[in-house]
Design a protein around this motif. Structure first.
Motif, mmCIF file in Angstrom:
data_model
loop_
_atom_site.group_PDB
_atom_site.id
_atom_site.type_symbol
_atom_site.label_atom_id
_atom_site.label_comp_id
_atom_site.label_asym_id
_atom_site.label_seq_id
_atom_site.Cartn_x
_atom_site.Cartn_y
_atom_site.Cartn_z
ATOM 1 N N TYR A 80 0.169 13.605 -11.287
ATOM 2 C CA TYR A 80 0.319 13.087 -12.648
ATOM 3 C C TYR A 80 1.416 12.032 -12.774
ATOM 4 C CZ TYR A 80 -2.081 17.547 -13.056
ATOM 5 O OH TYR A 80 -2.936 18.606 -12.852
ATOM 6 N N GLY A 81 1.968 11.571 -11.655
ATOM 7 C CA GLY A 81 3.051 10.605 -11.730
ATOM 8 C C GLY A 81 2.969 9.547 -10.648
ATOM 9 N N VAL A 82 4.076 8.842 -10.498
ATOM 10 C CA VAL A 82 4.183 7.721 -9.576
ATOM 11 C C VAL A 82 4.300 8.218 -8.139
ATOM 12 C CG1 VAL A 82 5.631 5.744 -8.965
ATOM 13 C CG2 VAL A 82 5.327 6.375 -11.364
ATOM 14 N N SER A 83 3.700 7.494 -7.224
ATOM 15 C CA SER A 83 3.879 7.769 -5.803
ATOM 16 C C SER A 83 5.362 7.732 -5.449
ATOM 17 C CB SER A 83 3.130 6.715 -4.969
ATOM 18 O OG SER A 83 3.652 6.628 -3.666
ATOM 19 N N GLN A 84 5.839 8.756 -4.751
ATOM 20 C CA GLN A 84 7.252 8.785 -4.368
ATOM 21 C C GLN A 84 7.603 7.603 -3.470
ATOM 22 O OE1 GLN A 84 8.078 12.289 -2.067
ATOM 23 N NE2 GLN A 84 6.993 11.564 -0.276
ATOM 24 N N HIS A 85 6.639 7.149 -2.676
ATOM 25 C CA HIS A 85 6.893 6.026 -1.781
ATOM 26 C C HIS A 85 7.143 4.739 -2.574
ATOM 27 C CE1 HIS A 85 5.996 8.481 1.631
ATOM 28 N NE2 HIS A 85 4.747 8.672 1.287
ATOM 29 N N VAL A 86 6.361 4.538 -3.633
ATOM 30 C CA VAL A 86 6.537 3.343 -4.454
ATOM 31 C C VAL A 86 7.858 3.414 -5.214
ATOM 32 C CG1 VAL A 86 5.583 1.933 -6.315
ATOM 33 C CG2 VAL A 86 4.054 3.040 -4.678
ATOM 34 N N LYS A 87 8.171 4.576 -5.751
ATOM 35 C CA LYS A 87 9.420 4.736 -6.519
ATOM 36 C C LYS A 87 10.631 4.476 -5.623
ATOM 37 C CE LYS A 87 11.818 6.120 -10.199
ATOM 38 N NZ LYS A 87 13.188 6.167 -9.707
ATOM 39 N N THR A 88 10.626 4.994 -4.405
ATOM 40 C CA THR A 88 11.751 4.795 -3.498
ATOM 41 C C THR A 88 11.872 3.328 -3.112
ATOM 42 O OG1 THR A 88 11.405 7.026 -2.635
ATOM 43 C CG2 THR A 88 12.796 5.575 -1.335
ATOM 44 N N TRP A 89 10.730 2.680 -2.861
ATOM 45 C CA TRP A 89 10.722 1.250 -2.539
ATOM 46 C C TRP A 89 11.275 0.436 -3.700
ATOM 47 C CZ3 TRP A 89 7.809 -2.589 -5.023
ATOM 48 C CH2 TRP A 89 7.766 -3.826 -4.372
ATOM 49 N N MET A 90 10.822 0.718 -4.914
ATOM 50 C CA MET A 90 11.273 -0.023 -6.084
ATOM 51 C C MET A 90 12.768 0.185 -6.328
ATOM 52 S SD MET A 90 10.550 -2.080 -8.614
ATOM 53 C CE MET A 90 8.773 -2.068 -8.898
ATOM 54 N N ASP A 91 13.229 1.422 -6.216
ATOM 55 C CA ASP A 91 14.651 1.697 -6.424
ATOM 56 C C ASP A 91 15.511 0.877 -5.467
ATOM 57 O OD1 ASP A 91 14.248 3.483 -8.487
ATOM 58 O OD2 ASP A 91 14.344 5.267 -7.216
ATOM 59 N N LEU A 92 15.099 0.827 -4.198
ATOM 60 C CA LEU A 92 15.885 0.080 -3.221
ATOM 61 C C LEU A 92 15.799 -1.419 -3.489
ATOM 62 C CD1 LEU A 92 17.695 0.310 -0.745
ATOM 63 C CD2 LEU A 92 15.645 0.097 0.684
ATOM 64 N N LEU A 93 14.622 -1.918 -3.834
ATOM 65 C CA LEU A 93 14.461 -3.335 -4.136
ATOM 66 C C LEU A 93 15.424 -3.775 -5.235
ATOM 67 C CD1 LEU A 93 12.889 -6.050 -3.940
ATOM 68 C CD2 LEU A 93 11.283 -5.091 -5.608
ATOM 69 N N LEU A 94 15.597 -2.944 -6.245
ATOM 70 C CA LEU A 94 16.424 -3.305 -7.387
ATOM 71 C C LEU A 94 17.915 -3.291 -7.067
ATOM 72 C CD1 LEU A 94 14.539 -1.502 -10.300
ATOM 73 C CD2 LEU A 94 14.396 -3.897 -9.601
ATOM 74 N N THR A 95 18.287 -2.818 -5.876
ATOM 75 C CA THR A 95 19.710 -2.888 -5.489
ATOM 76 C C THR A 95 20.058 -4.247 -4.905
ATOM 77 O OG1 THR A 95 19.402 -2.070 -3.201
ATOM 78 C CG2 THR A 95 19.726 -0.412 -4.946
ATOM 79 N N ASP A 145 0.849 -1.197 0.000
ATOM 80 C CA ASP A 145 0.000 0.000 0.000
ATOM 81 C C ASP A 145 0.877 1.236 0.000
ATOM 82 O OD1 ASP A 145 -2.971 -0.539 0.252
ATOM 83 O OD2 ASP A 145 -2.221 -1.871 1.819
ATOM 84 N N ALA A 146 0.373 2.302 -0.636
ATOM 85 C CA ALA A 146 1.169 3.523 -0.715
ATOM 86 C C ALA A 146 0.359 4.798 -0.508
ATOM 87 C CB ALA A 146 1.882 3.603 -2.073
#
Length: 218
Positions: free
Chosen positions: A99-114, A7-8
């Motif tokens: 008009y864009g992606v939730s900052q919370h989801v983007k930060t979560w995804m960026d960290l996941l991909l590390t 959830d975000a």
């Protein structure tokens, strides 16, 4: 069976994405009464804004030379990767903001991909697993509306969860979620109610589908 729910929404009790996701979860649990739900709420426990940069920089130095902050970031990346890797199915409740992606989801995804298990170029651990994707938008963005083409979130969500992570997406979309909030949107309330109704119906169906597909994959 394990369902991972994300959830975000920042609206918590007033959140439409959470309520529609509740419908999907209830359907999943009806089909999987003994199933377990792993829940990560990115509003209540957001990923720190500097975690991604710290995790990336940690990868460039030997482990014994990492700072405490880098170690914490790497550990958090492993924690969220563990949650995603453990799941048999996914429920992703994600809104459009500004008009864009939730900052919370983007930060979560960026960290996941590390995390090495989800690093770009690797075979996605979630590949082939099914996900109920709930997308909500405060306004209307369909063809012919003044904001057509302004939704830059939905394509990103589909790209990242579907193409990058390899999930089989079952999408429920709800628009005009702010019609009940703003008096200026009052004429749109009948359309908003219809969008919400179909969103819940879709979420109920998708919750059952991802449960059945996960069971068939065993």
């Amino acid at each position: 069976m394990i369902l991972f729910r994300l959830d975000a929404s920042i609206r918590e009790g007033m959140s439409v994405s959470r309520k529609v996701a509740d419908t999907a979860q209830a359907a999943w649990q009806s089909a999987q009464p003994d199933g377990q739900v792993i829940h990560r709420d990115l509003f209540q426990t957001p990923v720190p804004a500097d975690a991604w940069a710290l995790a990336v920089s940690a990868g460039a130095v030997p482990e014994e030379q990492r700072t405490d902050a880098q170690r914490r970031a790497v550990a958090l990346a492993a924690e969220i990767a563990d949650e995603v890797a453990a799941a048999d199915a996914y429920l992703l409740a994600v809104p459009l903001y500004n008009y864009g992606v939730s900052q919370h989801v983007k930060t979560w995804m960026d960290l996941l991909l590390t995390d090495p298990r989800f690093a770009p170029g690797t075979e996605p651990l979630a590949a082939g697993r099914h996900a109920a994707l709930v997308i909500t938008r405060g306004g209307g963005y369909g063809e012919g509306t003044p904001r057509f083409g302004w939704d830059h979130a939905t394509p990103w969500y589909r790209r990242m969860f579907g193409d990058v992570m390899g999930m089989e997406l079952h999408v429920s979309e709800v628009e005009l979620t702010l019609a009940e909030v703003y008096e200026s949107m009052a004429p749109l309330r009948p359309l908003a109610a219809e969008s919400l109704r179909t969103g819940h119906e879709s979420a109920d169906k998708n919750g059952r589908v991802i449960a059945e597909r996960a069971l068939n994959a065993v």
